[in-house]
Design an enzyme around this catalytic site. Sequence first.
Site, PDB file in Angstrom:
ATOM      1  N   TYR A 207      23.304  35.956-121.658  1.00  0.00           N
ATOM      2  CA  TYR A 207      23.647  36.064-120.006  1.00  0.00           C
ATOM      3  C   TYR A 207      22.357  35.875-119.166  1.00  0.00           C
ATOM      4  O   TYR A 207      22.324  35.194-118.305  1.00  0.00           O
ATOM      5  CB  TYR A 207      24.482  37.352-119.658  1.00  0.00           C
TER       6      TYR A 207
ATOM      7  N   SER B   9      21.946  36.463-110.698  1.00  0.00           N
ATOM      8  CA  SER B   9      22.442  37.770-110.818  1.00  0.00           C
ATOM      9  C   SER B   9      21.052  38.566-110.817  1.00  0.00           C
ATOM     10  O   SER B   9      19.802  37.927-111.219  1.00  0.00           O
ATOM     11  CB  SER B   9      23.130  37.862-112.266  1.00  0.00           C
TER      12      SER B   9
HETATM   13  P1  NDP Z   1      35.105  36.981-112.156  1.00  0.00           P
HETATM   14  O1  NDP Z   1      35.233  37.047-113.619  1.00  0.00           O
HETATM   15  O2  NDP Z   1      36.205  37.743-111.132  1.00  0.00           O
HETATM   16  O3  NDP Z   1      35.107  35.493-111.746  1.00  0.00           O
HETATM   17  C1  NDP Z   1      34.487  34.484-112.360  1.00  0.00           C
HETATM   18  C2  NDP Z   1      35.083  33.323-111.821  1.00  0.00           C
HETATM   19  O4  NDP Z   1      34.564  32.024-112.672  1.00  0.00           O
HETATM   20  C3  NDP Z   1      36.631  33.188-111.848  1.00  0.00           C
HETATM   21  O5  NDP Z   1      37.204  32.448-110.683  1.00  0.00           O
HETATM   22  C4  NDP Z   1      36.873  31.911-113.185  1.00  0.00           C
HETATM   23  O6  NDP Z   1      38.080  31.390-112.930  1.00  0.00           O
HETATM   24  C5  NDP Z   1      35.538  31.432-113.114  1.00  0.00           C
HETATM   25  N1  NDP Z   1      35.212  30.482-114.289  1.00  0.00           N
HETATM   26  C6  NDP Z   1      34.845  31.114-115.277  1.00  0.00           C
HETATM   27  N2  NDP Z   1      34.732  30.107-116.209  1.00  0.00           N
HETATM   28  C7  NDP Z   1      35.174  28.972-115.663  1.00  0.00           C
HETATM   29  C8  NDP Z   1      35.147  27.808-116.015  1.00  0.00           C
HETATM   30  N3  NDP Z   1      34.845  27.168-117.266  1.00  0.00           N
HETATM   31  N4  NDP Z   1      35.662  26.702-115.099  1.00  0.00           N
HETATM   32  C9  NDP Z   1      35.997  26.917-113.888  1.00  0.00           C
HETATM   33  N5  NDP Z   1      35.843  28.274-113.392  1.00  0.00           N
HETATM   34  C10 NDP Z   1      35.425  29.219-114.416  1.00  0.00           C
HETATM   35  O7  NDP Z   1      33.708  37.548-112.038  1.00  0.00           O
HETATM   36  P2  NDP Z   1      32.703  37.594-110.694  1.00  0.00           P
HETATM   37  O8  NDP Z   1      33.374  37.166-109.447  1.00  0.00           O
HETATM   38  O9  NDP Z   1      31.802  38.803-110.998  1.00  0.00           O
HETATM   39  O10 NDP Z   1      31.734  36.210-111.080  1.00  0.00           O
HETATM   40  C11 NDP Z   1      31.378  35.383-110.378  1.00  0.00           C
HETATM   41  C12 NDP Z   1      30.033  34.981-110.666  1.00  0.00           C
HETATM   42  O11 NDP Z   1      29.167  36.037-110.481  1.00  0.00           O
HETATM   43  C13 NDP Z   1      29.611  34.701-112.134  1.00  0.00           C
HETATM   44  O12 NDP Z   1      28.685  33.827-112.164  1.00  0.00           O
HETATM   45  C14 NDP Z   1      28.844  35.975-112.560  1.00  0.00           C
HETATM   46  O13 NDP Z   1      28.091  35.837-113.659  1.00  0.00           O
HETATM   47  C15 NDP Z   1      28.136  36.397-111.149  1.00  0.00           C
HETATM   48  N6  NDP Z   1      27.693  37.854-111.201  1.00  0.00           N
HETATM   49  C16 NDP Z   1      28.514  39.055-111.071  1.00  0.00           C
HETATM   50  C17 NDP Z   1      28.123  40.095-111.036  1.00  0.00           C
HETATM   51  C18 NDP Z   1      29.149  41.408-111.194  1.00  0.00           C
HETATM   52  O14 NDP Z   1      28.721  42.369-111.092  1.00  0.00           O
HETATM   53  N7  NDP Z   1      30.456  41.185-110.906  1.00  0.00           N
HETATM   54  C19 NDP Z   1      26.724  40.368-110.898  1.00  0.00           C
HETATM   55  C20 NDP Z   1      25.963  39.389-110.802  1.00  0.00           C
HETATM   56  C21 NDP Z   1      26.202  38.106-111.153  1.00  0.00           C
HETATM   57  P3  NDP Z   1      39.203  30.829-114.256  1.00  0.00           P
HETATM   58  O15 NDP Z   1      38.778  31.901-115.375  1.00  0.00           O
HETATM   59  O16 NDP Z   1      40.344  30.932-113.567  1.00  0.00           O
HETATM   60  O17 NDP Z   1      38.458  29.788-114.632  1.00  0.00           O
END
Ligand code: NDP
Length: 240
Positions: A146, A133
């Site tokens: 975070y 990030s």
């Molecule tokens: P979302 O919340 O849409 O996606 C997060 C994903 O991670 C979901 O598919 C969720 O699936 C999965 N996830 C969370 N916990 C678990 C777990 N314990 N086991 C398996 N899967 C898990 O957000 P984003 O797409 O934004 O996030 C994706 C990544 O991008 C993250 O690492 C986030 O920190 C990073 N990021 C996002 C930014 C933003 O502005 N959106 C900026 C910078 C980085 P489920 O809940 O079904 O398990």
Amino acid sequence: MAKPLVVITGASSGIGAATAQAFSAEGHPLLLLARRLGRMEELGLPDTMCRAVDVRDRDAVVRAIKEAEAQYGPTDCLFNNAGIARLGDITKQNPAEWDEMIDINVNGVMNAIHAVMGGMIARRHGTIVQMSSIAGRKVYPDHTVYCGTKYFVHGVSDSLRQHLAPHDVRVMVISPGVIETEVLDHVTDKNTLANYKANKVKMGGGISADHVAQSILFAYKLPQNVLIQEICITPTRQEY
Ligand code: NDP
């Protein structure tokens, strides 16, 4: 020629789901991992195995990858994307929120690396895309733990690259700014959320997860001896 297997953690929404769609459109078979199986299945992608796996469960991650490799062949790309953002004022935050972030964003990331690294070294081929990030490059007040987890991703990735480069395995870091996803849906600190939203409005809103997905696909498609070590992608008006 058949395209190789791509494994994506956190593929049930946001950037993971968008990246699944982008790689599928290029003809890759996929293994999608997350806890919400239905959301991954609803993507309706061909040659795609979806498994309800919590990345904190190291054995389950290994099992799912073995199962997908038996069907589609070795993993050539891991998008190590699953993560949560429990932003909040650290002086008031429930430590349970830190624990959850550390378990998923740190240990979960290591579990997926563990599952694919040996095979990539043996084949002298593969790409690990690590989701960090912009909060893994600089700190923000209400992002304390975070930020810690994403600085961890940067640190591990830089060291991992040193280990894997001699084996021709690429380690890439992607560091997005504000992307429109569900990532903040579970933030409990109302003040933090209000400030984040106000900043987002100032920068004209977040950008689409598809832009992140297309950047990853572009970098992956370069020849194996070409590595974009890091992509930092933000809205143009994101000043910090
Ligand atoms: P979302 O919340 O849409 O996606 C997060 C994903 O991670 C979901 O598919 C969720 O699936 C999965 N996830 C969370 N916990 C678990 C777990 N314990 N086991 C398996 N899967 C898990 O957000 P984003 O797409 O934004 O996030 C994706 C990544 O991008 C993250 O690492 C986030 O920190 C990073 N990021 C996002 C930014 C933003 O502005 N959106 C900026 C910078 C980085 P489920 O809940 O079904 O398990």
